[in-house]
Design a protein around this motif. Sequence first.
Motif, PDB file in Angstrom:
ATOM      1  N   LYS A  61     -11.437   4.035 -16.402  1.00  0.00           N
ATOM      2  CA  LYS A  61     -10.302   3.479 -17.146  1.00  0.00           C
ATOM      3  C   LYS A  61      -9.437   2.605 -16.242  1.00  0.00           C
ATOM      4  O   LYS A  61      -9.013   1.520 -16.630  1.00  0.00           O
ATOM      5  CB  LYS A  61      -9.475   4.614 -17.761  1.00  0.00           C
ATOM      6  CG  LYS A  61     -10.131   5.283 -18.954  1.00  0.00           C
ATOM      7  CD  LYS A  61      -9.471   6.594 -19.310  1.00  0.00           C
ATOM      8  CE  LYS A  61      -8.040   6.443 -19.747  1.00  0.00           C
ATOM      9  NZ  LYS A  61      -7.455   7.744 -20.156  1.00  0.00           N
ATOM     10  N   ARG A  62      -9.182   3.094 -15.012  1.00  0.00           N
ATOM     11  CA  ARG A  62      -8.362   2.326 -14.073  1.00  0.00           C
ATOM     12  C   ARG A  62      -9.018   0.998 -13.724  1.00  0.00           C
ATOM     13  O   ARG A  62      -8.341  -0.004 -13.499  1.00  0.00           O
ATOM     14  CB  ARG A  62      -8.111   3.124 -12.794  1.00  0.00           C
ATOM     15  CG  ARG A  62      -7.167   4.299 -12.952  1.00  0.00           C
ATOM     16  CD  ARG A  62      -6.701   4.809 -11.598  1.00  0.00           C
ATOM     17  NE  ARG A  62      -7.805   5.218 -10.742  1.00  0.00           N
ATOM     18  CZ  ARG A  62      -8.326   6.438 -10.734  1.00  0.00           C
ATOM     19  NH1 ARG A  62      -7.842   7.370 -11.549  1.00  0.00           N
ATOM     20  NH2 ARG A  62      -9.327   6.739  -9.924  1.00  0.00           N
ATOM     21  N   GLU A  89     -12.441  14.043 -23.943  1.00  0.00           N
ATOM     22  CA  GLU A  89     -12.068  12.915 -23.097  1.00  0.00           C
ATOM     23  C   GLU A  89     -12.691  11.621 -23.605  1.00  0.00           C
ATOM     24  O   GLU A  89     -12.110  10.547 -23.491  1.00  0.00           O
ATOM     25  CB  GLU A  89     -12.501  13.165 -21.649  1.00  0.00           C
ATOM     26  CG  GLU A  89     -11.792  14.333 -20.966  1.00  0.00           C
ATOM     27  CD  GLU A  89     -10.312  14.078 -20.763  1.00  0.00           C
ATOM     28  OE1 GLU A  89      -9.929  12.899 -20.625  1.00  0.00           O
ATOM     29  OE2 GLU A  89      -9.544  15.048 -20.742  1.00  0.00           O
ATOM     30  N   LEU A  91     -10.943   7.801 -25.770  1.00  0.00           N
ATOM     31  CA  LEU A  91     -11.018   6.539 -25.048  1.00  0.00           C
ATOM     32  C   LEU A  91     -10.918   5.359 -26.010  1.00  0.00           C
ATOM     33  O   LEU A  91     -11.395   5.427 -27.138  1.00  0.00           O
ATOM     34  CB  LEU A  91     -12.342   6.446 -24.285  1.00  0.00           C
ATOM     35  CG  LEU A  91     -12.463   7.276 -23.006  1.00  0.00           C
ATOM     36  CD1 LEU A  91     -13.876   7.167 -22.460  1.00  0.00           C
ATOM     37  CD2 LEU A  91     -11.470   6.818 -21.960  1.00  0.00           C
ATOM     38  N   LYS A 106     -14.223  14.212 -15.636  1.00  0.00           N
ATOM     39  CA  LYS A 106     -12.899  13.719 -16.046  1.00  0.00           C
ATOM     40  C   LYS A 106     -12.348  12.739 -15.025  1.00  0.00           C
ATOM     41  O   LYS A 106     -11.759  11.713 -15.381  1.00  0.00           O
ATOM     42  CB  LYS A 106     -11.943  14.895 -16.235  1.00  0.00           C
ATOM     43  CG  LYS A 106     -10.582  14.491 -16.773  1.00  0.00           C
ATOM     44  CD  LYS A 106      -9.712  15.711 -17.033  1.00  0.00           C
ATOM     45  CE  LYS A 106      -8.352  15.289 -17.595  1.00  0.00           C
ATOM     46  NZ  LYS A 106      -7.488  16.469 -17.862  1.00  0.00           N
ATOM     47  N   ASP A 107     -12.537  13.051 -13.732  1.00  0.00           N
ATOM     48  CA  ASP A 107     -12.082  12.136 -12.673  1.00  0.00           C
ATOM     49  C   ASP A 107     -12.783  10.792 -12.784  1.00  0.00           C
ATOM     50  O   ASP A 107     -12.175   9.735 -12.601  1.00  0.00           O
ATOM     51  CB  ASP A 107     -12.360  12.746 -11.294  1.00  0.00           C
ATOM     52  CG  ASP A 107     -11.376  13.847 -10.936  1.00  0.00           C
ATOM     53  OD1 ASP A 107     -10.312  13.921 -11.587  1.00  0.00           O
ATOM     54  OD2 ASP A 107     -11.663  14.627 -10.002  1.00  0.00           O
ATOM     55  N   TYR A 108     -14.085  10.831 -13.086  1.00  0.00           N
ATOM     56  CA  TYR A 108     -14.828   9.587 -13.222  1.00  0.00           C
ATOM     57  C   TYR A 108     -14.344   8.782 -14.422  1.00  0.00           C
ATOM     58  O   TYR A 108     -14.242   7.555 -14.369  1.00  0.00           O
ATOM     59  CB  TYR A 108     -16.326   9.870 -13.351  1.00  0.00           C
ATOM     60  CG  TYR A 108     -17.043   9.942 -12.027  1.00  0.00           C
ATOM     61  CD1 TYR A 108     -16.840   8.965 -11.051  1.00  0.00           C
ATOM     62  CD2 TYR A 108     -17.937  10.970 -11.749  1.00  0.00           C
ATOM     63  CE1 TYR A 108     -17.493   9.022  -9.835  1.00  0.00           C
ATOM     64  CE2 TYR A 108     -18.602  11.034 -10.531  1.00  0.00           C
ATOM     65  CZ  TYR A 108     -18.371  10.056  -9.576  1.00  0.00           C
ATOM     66  OH  TYR A 108     -19.031  10.106  -8.377  1.00  0.00           O
ATOM     67  N   ILE A 109     -14.046   9.462 -15.519  1.00  0.00           N
ATOM     68  CA  ILE A 109     -13.544   8.760 -16.703  1.00  0.00           C
ATOM     69  C   ILE A 109     -12.235   8.047 -16.366  1.00  0.00           C
ATOM     70  O   ILE A 109     -12.016   6.892 -16.744  1.00  0.00           O
ATOM     71  CB  ILE A 109     -13.351   9.734 -17.882  1.00  0.00           C
ATOM     72  CG1 ILE A 109     -14.706  10.261 -18.362  1.00  0.00           C
ATOM     73  CG2 ILE A 109     -12.628   9.039 -19.042  1.00  0.00           C
ATOM     74  CD1 ILE A 109     -14.601  11.380 -19.368  1.00  0.00           C
ATOM     75  N   GLU A 110     -11.341   8.749 -15.643  1.00  0.00           N
ATOM     76  CA  GLU A 110     -10.067   8.148 -15.251  1.00  0.00           C
ATOM     77  C   GLU A 110     -10.293   6.951 -14.335  1.00  0.00           C
ATOM     78  O   GLU A 110      -9.607   5.938 -14.440  1.00  0.00           O
ATOM     79  CB  GLU A 110      -9.185   9.194 -14.552  1.00  0.00           C
ATOM     80  CG  GLU A 110      -8.682  10.296 -15.475  1.00  0.00           C
ATOM     81  CD  GLU A 110      -7.872   9.751 -16.634  1.00  0.00           C
ATOM     82  OE1 GLU A 110      -7.057   8.817 -16.412  1.00  0.00           O
ATOM     83  OE2 GLU A 110      -8.056  10.226 -17.770  1.00  0.00           O
TER      84      GLU A 110
END
Length: 325
Positions: free
Chosen positions: A112-113, A130, A134, A105-109
């Motif tokens: 996205k950033r 998650e 997207l 989840k941290d990697y997905i965020e």
Amino acid sequence: MATIHDVAKLAKVSVTTVSRVLNNRGYISEATRAKVYKTMEELNYQPNEIARALLRKQSNVIGLIVPSVSHPFFSELANYVENYAYELGYKMLLCNSELDPLKEKDYIEMLKRNRVDGIIMGSHTLQVEEYKNLSSPIVTIDRQISGEIPFISSDNFAGGDLAAKLLVDKGCKKIAHICGNLELRLLANQRTEAFRAVMEEHGIEHIIIQTDMNVFDQVQYEQIINQLFKNHPDIDGLFATSDIIAAFAVKECAAAGKRIPKDVRIIGYDDVKAARWITPELTTIKQPISEIGKLAVDLIVKQMNEEFFETENIIPVSLIERATT
């Protein structure tokens, strides 16, 4: 640190002109383009990639999330994705989830950033929401998470069928199959379905053993195979769902004094390069990793360009027979 304004001042052009050169937008003469590039080199100017991405709404970066970059299949896949993406003018951000949903989840965020142009999902966690939420283009590998998101998979059922039938044709009477945890609901589970179907069709005694949820934890492979040979010393055929598991089986056969292929015949899956590094060389089901990597990038680009793409992408497999059978 030099800024875009410094470049414009030294090159005696406007900031807008420098921006157009950087983003390849609008008409710019070759002389002006060359002058701007020469000035950037003189000033050691490094463009702000995030700002450029905001301007053109494209980062030219593709994210790849894998469960274990140390696993040969995923390391080879990452290599092919990176090489092909680079040929098309894209960079790759590699994320190693280690089957940790929070880390993923941290990697997905993070992706996205950084406004990546798309995400290739090779992860194997149970979490998929998650990804469904997207807005970026997504491609999944060996997993189908919705009817709209394209996925790529080798023909897992055909692969399991080829492996099982070869062991039967070789005269094996008691065959084991070691697979990943079926609760993960991966398309790779079809290898097990095909194996079971062939065994039942031919009336062959068989055993199916699953790994735990951390399917890439190699420590458990040795324990599983060691226990298998202790509980079933008459096993004479083994189909593993990966070449790495099959390689551990070769090692355990040597430790148990079992001759390959006379006492036990072994088949893996993937045909990673390491399949030919062990002795005896490994019979395996080849899934074309290079083709999978190339197709994953192409599917991202097609979504970006709003071109037609196939949602279901099943890649043919082939049997590569070597010394273990």
